[in-house]
Write a protein that holds these residues in place. Structure first.
Motif, PDB file in Angstrom:
ATOM      1  N   LEU A   1      12.056   0.877   2.777  1.00 26.40           N
ATOM      2  CA  LEU A   1      12.644   2.039   2.085  1.00 26.40           C
ATOM      3  C   LEU A   1      12.120   3.412   2.516  1.00 26.40           C
ATOM      4  O   LEU A   1      12.908   4.361   2.658  1.00 26.40           O
ATOM      5  CB  LEU A   1      12.476   1.881   0.567  1.00 26.40           C
ATOM      6  CG  LEU A   1      13.291   0.746  -0.067  1.00 26.40           C
ATOM      7  CD1 LEU A   1      12.881   0.533  -1.524  1.00 26.40           C
ATOM      8  CD2 LEU A   1      14.780   1.059   0.014  1.00 26.40           C
ATOM      9  N   PRO A   2      10.775   3.587   2.658  1.00 27.67           N
ATOM     10  CA  PRO A   2      10.291   4.956   2.908  1.00 27.67           C
ATOM     11  C   PRO A   2      10.835   5.546   4.206  1.00 27.67           C
ATOM     12  O   PRO A   2      11.036   4.833   5.189  1.00 27.67           O
ATOM     13  CB  PRO A   2       8.764   4.782   2.974  1.00 27.67           C
ATOM     14  CG  PRO A   2       8.497   3.523   2.206  1.00 27.67           C
ATOM     15  CD  PRO A   2       9.678   2.628   2.509  1.00 27.67           C
ATOM     16  N   GLY A   3      11.062   6.847   4.194  1.00 27.36           N
ATOM     17  CA  GLY A   3      11.538   7.557   5.392  1.00 27.36           C
ATOM     18  C   GLY A   3      12.894   8.180   5.172  1.00 27.36           C
ATOM     19  O   GLY A   3      13.641   7.763   4.278  1.00 27.36           O
ATOM     20  N   ASN A   4      13.203   9.186   5.934  1.00 27.07           N
ATOM     21  CA  ASN A   4      14.485   9.910   5.828  1.00 27.07           C
ATOM     22  C   ASN A   4      14.756  10.375   4.403  1.00 27.07           C
ATOM     23  O   ASN A   4      15.870  10.243   3.894  1.00 27.07           O
ATOM     24  CB  ASN A   4      15.649   9.054   6.326  1.00 27.07           C
ATOM     25  CG  ASN A   4      15.477   8.666   7.781  1.00 27.07           C
ATOM     26  OD1 ASN A   4      15.010   9.480   8.578  1.00 27.07           O
ATOM     27  ND2 ASN A   4      15.803   7.444   8.128  1.00 27.07           N
ATOM     28  N   GLY A   5      13.720  10.861   3.750  1.00 27.09           N
ATOM     29  CA  GLY A   5      13.898  11.426   2.408  1.00 27.09           C
ATOM     30  C   GLY A   5      13.763  10.432   1.277  1.00 27.09           C
ATOM     31  O   GLY A   5      13.922  10.799   0.108  1.00 27.09           O
ATOM     32  N   SER A   6      13.458   9.153   1.578  1.00 23.57           N
ATOM     33  CA  SER A   6      13.281   8.157   0.507  1.00 23.57           C
ATOM     34  C   SER A   6      11.812   7.748   0.399  1.00 23.57           C
ATOM     35  O   SER A   6      11.048   7.848   1.365  1.00 23.57           O
ATOM     36  CB  SER A   6      14.135   6.913   0.790  1.00 23.57           C
ATOM     37  OG  SER A   6      15.500   7.242   0.624  1.00 23.57           O
ATOM     38  N   HIS A   7      11.431   7.281  -0.800  1.00 19.39           N
ATOM     39  CA  HIS A   7      10.014   7.020  -1.081  1.00 19.39           C
ATOM     40  C   HIS A   7       9.849   5.796  -1.987  1.00 19.39           C
ATOM     41  O   HIS A   7      10.724   5.500  -2.793  1.00 19.39           O
ATOM     42  CB  HIS A   7       9.378   8.197  -1.859  1.00 19.39           C
ATOM     43  CG  HIS A   7       9.683   9.534  -1.282  1.00 19.39           C
ATOM     44  ND1 HIS A   7       8.839  10.188  -0.411  1.00 19.39           N
ATOM     45  CD2 HIS A   7      10.762  10.353  -1.443  1.00 19.39           C
ATOM     46  CE1 HIS A   7       9.374  11.348  -0.067  1.00 19.39           C
ATOM     47  NE2 HIS A   7      10.546  11.465  -0.684  1.00 19.39           N
ATOM     48  N   VAL A   8       8.667   5.171  -1.867  1.00 21.35           N
ATOM     49  CA  VAL A   8       8.213   4.200  -2.868  1.00 21.35           C
ATOM     50  C   VAL A   8       6.823   4.661  -3.307  1.00 21.35           C
ATOM     51  O   VAL A   8       5.958   4.904  -2.462  1.00 21.35           O
ATOM     52  CB  VAL A   8       8.124   2.773  -2.281  1.00 21.35           C
ATOM     53  CG1 VAL A   8       7.562   1.797  -3.325  1.00 21.35           C
ATOM     54  CG2 VAL A   8       9.501   2.298  -1.810  1.00 21.35           C
TER      55      VAL A   8
ATOM     56  N   ARG B   1       0.840  -1.207   0.000  1.00 24.96           N
ATOM     57  CA  ARG B   1       0.000   0.000   0.000  1.00 24.96           C
ATOM     58  C   ARG B   1       0.870   1.250   0.000  1.00 24.96           C
ATOM     59  O   ARG B   1       0.870   2.010   0.947  1.00 24.96           O
ATOM     60  CB  ARG B   1      -0.897   0.037   1.237  1.00 24.96           C
ATOM     61  CG  ARG B   1      -1.799  -1.160   1.359  1.00 24.96           C
ATOM     62  CD  ARG B   1      -2.821  -1.014   2.473  1.00 24.96           C
ATOM     63  NE  ARG B   1      -3.393  -2.308   2.809  1.00 24.96           N
ATOM     64  CZ  ARG B   1      -4.259  -2.961   2.051  1.00 24.96           C
ATOM     65  NH1 ARG B   1      -4.685  -2.429   0.929  1.00 24.96           N
ATOM     66  NH2 ARG B   1      -4.713  -4.150   2.401  1.00 24.96           N
ATOM     67  N   PHE B   2       1.647   1.406  -1.051  1.00 20.72           N
ATOM     68  CA  PHE B   2       2.467   2.608  -1.149  1.00 20.72           C
ATOM     69  C   PHE B   2       1.657   3.691  -1.860  1.00 20.72           C
ATOM     70  O   PHE B   2       0.819   3.392  -2.715  1.00 20.72           O
ATOM     71  CB  PHE B   2       3.757   2.312  -1.922  1.00 20.72           C
ATOM     72  CG  PHE B   2       4.641   1.313  -1.221  1.00 20.72           C
ATOM     73  CD1 PHE B   2       5.361   1.678  -0.093  1.00 20.72           C
ATOM     74  CD2 PHE B   2       4.733   0.007  -1.674  1.00 20.72           C
ATOM     75  CE1 PHE B   2       6.160   0.752   0.565  1.00 20.72           C
ATOM     76  CE2 PHE B   2       5.525  -0.926  -1.028  1.00 20.72           C
ATOM     77  CZ  PHE B   2       6.244  -0.556   0.099  1.00 20.72           C
TER      78      PHE B   2
ATOM     79  N   ALA C   1      13.847   7.414  -4.747  1.00 20.58           N
ATOM     80  CA  ALA C   1      12.397   7.338  -4.969  1.00 20.58           C
ATOM     81  C   ALA C   1      12.166   6.278  -6.032  1.00 20.58           C
ATOM     82  O   ALA C   1      12.692   6.375  -7.144  1.00 20.58           O
ATOM     83  CB  ALA C   1      11.843   8.677  -5.439  1.00 20.58           C
ATOM     84  N   VAL C   2      11.391   5.236  -5.673  1.00 22.01           N
ATOM     85  CA  VAL C   2      11.023   4.198  -6.645  1.00 22.01           C
ATOM     86  C   VAL C   2       9.658   4.572  -7.207  1.00 22.01           C
ATOM     87  O   VAL C   2       8.718   4.825  -6.446  1.00 22.01           O
ATOM     88  CB  VAL C   2      10.955   2.811  -5.980  1.00 22.01           C
ATOM     89  CG1 VAL C   2      10.493   1.761  -6.991  1.00 22.01           C
ATOM     90  CG2 VAL C   2      12.309   2.424  -5.388  1.00 22.01           C
ATOM     91  N   VAL C   3       9.552   4.609  -8.533  1.00 26.11           N
ATOM     92  CA  VAL C   3       8.304   4.981  -9.194  1.00 26.11           C
ATOM     93  C   VAL C   3       7.809   3.748  -9.948  1.00 26.11           C
ATOM     94  O   VAL C   3       8.341   3.398 -10.999  1.00 26.11           O
ATOM     95  CB  VAL C   3       8.552   6.157 -10.171  1.00 26.11           C
ATOM     96  CG1 VAL C   3       7.263   6.581 -10.852  1.00 26.11           C
ATOM     97  CG2 VAL C   3       9.175   7.337  -9.435  1.00 26.11           C
TER      98      VAL C   3
END
Ligand code: FES
Length: 501
Positions: free
Chosen positions: A191-198, A19-20, A55-57
């Motif tokens: 992965l998400p957090g501290n400036g990183s995203h999925v 659920r990203f 950031a993973v898109v």
């Protein structure tokens, strides 16, 4: 079953949903990664471990496309490959391929342990065998070359745990099998957090070497990684250097459980590994002979052959069936690294030839190093994505490129109905209507779903995938839902206007 339903894969159906969020607005990171399969998520994890923001898109759902439809073998045993690589690239480069695969297996176990990912990793030997006298010398040679390259190979004859005797087999020890969707989704959760995203449900529709654009937002970054099976659009021209192949996959309960992972050297190809489900049922995860995507007759025939072969294992009725795809590179080695020798391109990885678990992880290890500014990587001596003219293409590629030309002109017409009325319920066809090539499917209620049959990548005519109920492009492997929506590229735009009768 819905068209293009990812849950017709056993792995996807038995993994918790991810659920990203969808990308919204502008995001800036060190590295943007298009594609949330094993390459994209592993690259992201390694980069985050190196202190980078990522950031993973992902266009659909993390881990549920090509990775979630694999047979999930963690192995350096890639059927008959090492003698081929040695012949085409020489011993030193073939050794790099071997080292990369073995390192990838160890890296997957390390990452799962380090990040608390539960992915059913089980150590298991891997075999490539033959029952045909003509292939015995090939197996013996593979053992000799693999041992020389430092791989854990031995020659075996007779009983290797299959329900039939084999003439000869190469056995690799220290290999493993796992649950691919849980592995990729589990790593993605870290992965998400501290400036990183999925981001999920976020299809890249435009890209530059430092920018990725979706319909809902933009990611800017120092580097863009295309971890998309085949690079999107026409990036790097890889569509002309690797051709797509589709494989039938069947999951069925079996009573004869083989104690390893297996593939044969001859054709038709049969691959099998077992998986024990939580309810105690043991399933075969089996893949059959590959075929050109969208060639419905071959698909039907290869599924029937695989089903028949599974009778050897006292198999029950198939519980899951799906088609997976991969790209065969023209010289037998994947393309990994910068897409342009001027280094103003993208980081890419493609052409894993159906061995994408170890190749994909090895690719991530290289890409993470390059994305952090390292000048090179020892393994690039064989994988370098800028080898303009792959060193050792051949007749197979001439044939493939002629086939692409034929699909641009006429497509592959497996069935002949020429109007919506002539379609039977459950039948699909590519037909000419008022001069347009139309891809039409009549569902069981009699509703016709019709879209343009012209692939939005480079204009080939799509063909019908009967198992997944999707339109698949034989030329470069793009896949589309019945509605025309893209499942995966290189195309990024849907098939043209929908007509529903
Ligand atoms: Fe290239 Fe369809 S994927 S023309």
């Amino acid at each position: 079953m819905a068209s293009g339903d990812d849950d017709n894969s056993y792995w996807n159906a038995t993994a918790a949903p991810t659920r990203f969020p969808q990308l919204a607005g502008e995001v800036h990171v060190d590295v943007a990664i298009i594609g949330g399969g094993i390459v994209g998520i592993t690259t992201a994890r390694l980069l985050k471990d190196m202190g980078k923001t990522v950031a993973v898109v992902e266009a659909r759902r993390v881990g549920r496309e090509v990775t979630g439809k694999s047979t999930a073998k963690m192995t350096s045993q890639h059927a008959i490959i090492y003698q081929t690589l040695e012949r085409k690239f020489g011993e030193d480069r073939a050794r790099l391929y071997a080292e990369a695969q073995e390192a990838a297996i160890r890296e997957m176990s390390r990452l799962a342990a380090a990040h608390g990912v539960s992915a059913d990793i089980e150590e298991m030997p891997a075999f490539c065998y033959t029952r045909d006298e003509k292939h015995v010398a090939e197996i013996e040679k593979e053992v000799e070359v693999a041992r020389r390259l430092g791989l854990p190979a031995t020659l075996v004859r007779g009983d290797i745990g299959l329900p039939y005797e084999v003439l000869a087999a190469v056995r690799f020890d220290g290999q493993a099998q796992f649950h691919p969707t849980r592995y990729v989704a589990g790593l993605a959760e870290t992965l998400p957090g501290n400036g990183s995203h999925v981001f999920e449900n976020s299809r890249a529709v435009d890209w530059e070497p430092t920018r990725v654009v979706t319909d809902t937002g933009t990611v800017t970054a120092g580097v863009v990684v295309m971890a998309t099976h085949l690079p999107l659009g026409q990036v790097g021209g890889y569509y002309a250097m690797a051709y797509p192949k589709a494989e039938p996959v069947i999951v069925a309960p079996i009573r004869h459980v083989p104690p390893g992972m297996y593939i044969n050297a001859e054709q038709p190809s049969h691959s099998i590994r077992a998986h024990r489900a939580p309810d105690g049922t043991t399933y075969a995860i089996a893949a059959g002979q590959s075929f050109k995507p969208g060639h419905t007759d071959e698909e039907r025939q290869n599924f029937a052959d695989l089903e028949h072969w599974l009778e050897n294992f006292d198999a029950g009725p198939a519980a899951y069936r799906w088609v997976n795809e991969d790209y065969t590179p023209m010289d037998s080695a994947p393309f990994i690294g910068w897409s342009s020798s001027a280094k103003d391109g993208y980081l890419v990885a493609t052409g894993f030839d159906a061995w994408g678990i170890s190749n994909g992880t090895a690719a991530a290890m290289i890409l993470a190093d390059l994305a952090t500014g390292k000048d090179g990587h020892a393994w690039l001596d064989i994988f370098d994505a800028t080898r303009v003219k792959p060193m050792a293409g051949g007749g197979e590629f001439v044939k493939e490129n002629l086939s692409v030309a034929a699909h641009l002109v006429g497509g592959y017409l497996a069935s002949k109905p020429k109007s919506f009325e002539a379609l039977a319920p459950g039948q699909a066809a590519v037909m000419k209507i008022d001069g347009d090539n139309v891809a039409a499917f009549k569902d069981e209620t009699g509703t016709v779903h019709a879209v343009s049959a012209v692939c939005t990548h480079m204009g080939c005519l799509v063909g019908w995938n009967e198992t997944d109920r999707t339109w698949d492009c034989p030329c470069h492997g793009s896949r589309f839902e019945l509605s025309g929506r893209v499942i995966h590229g290189p195309a990024t735009r849907p098939l043209g206007s929908k007509i529903t009768g």
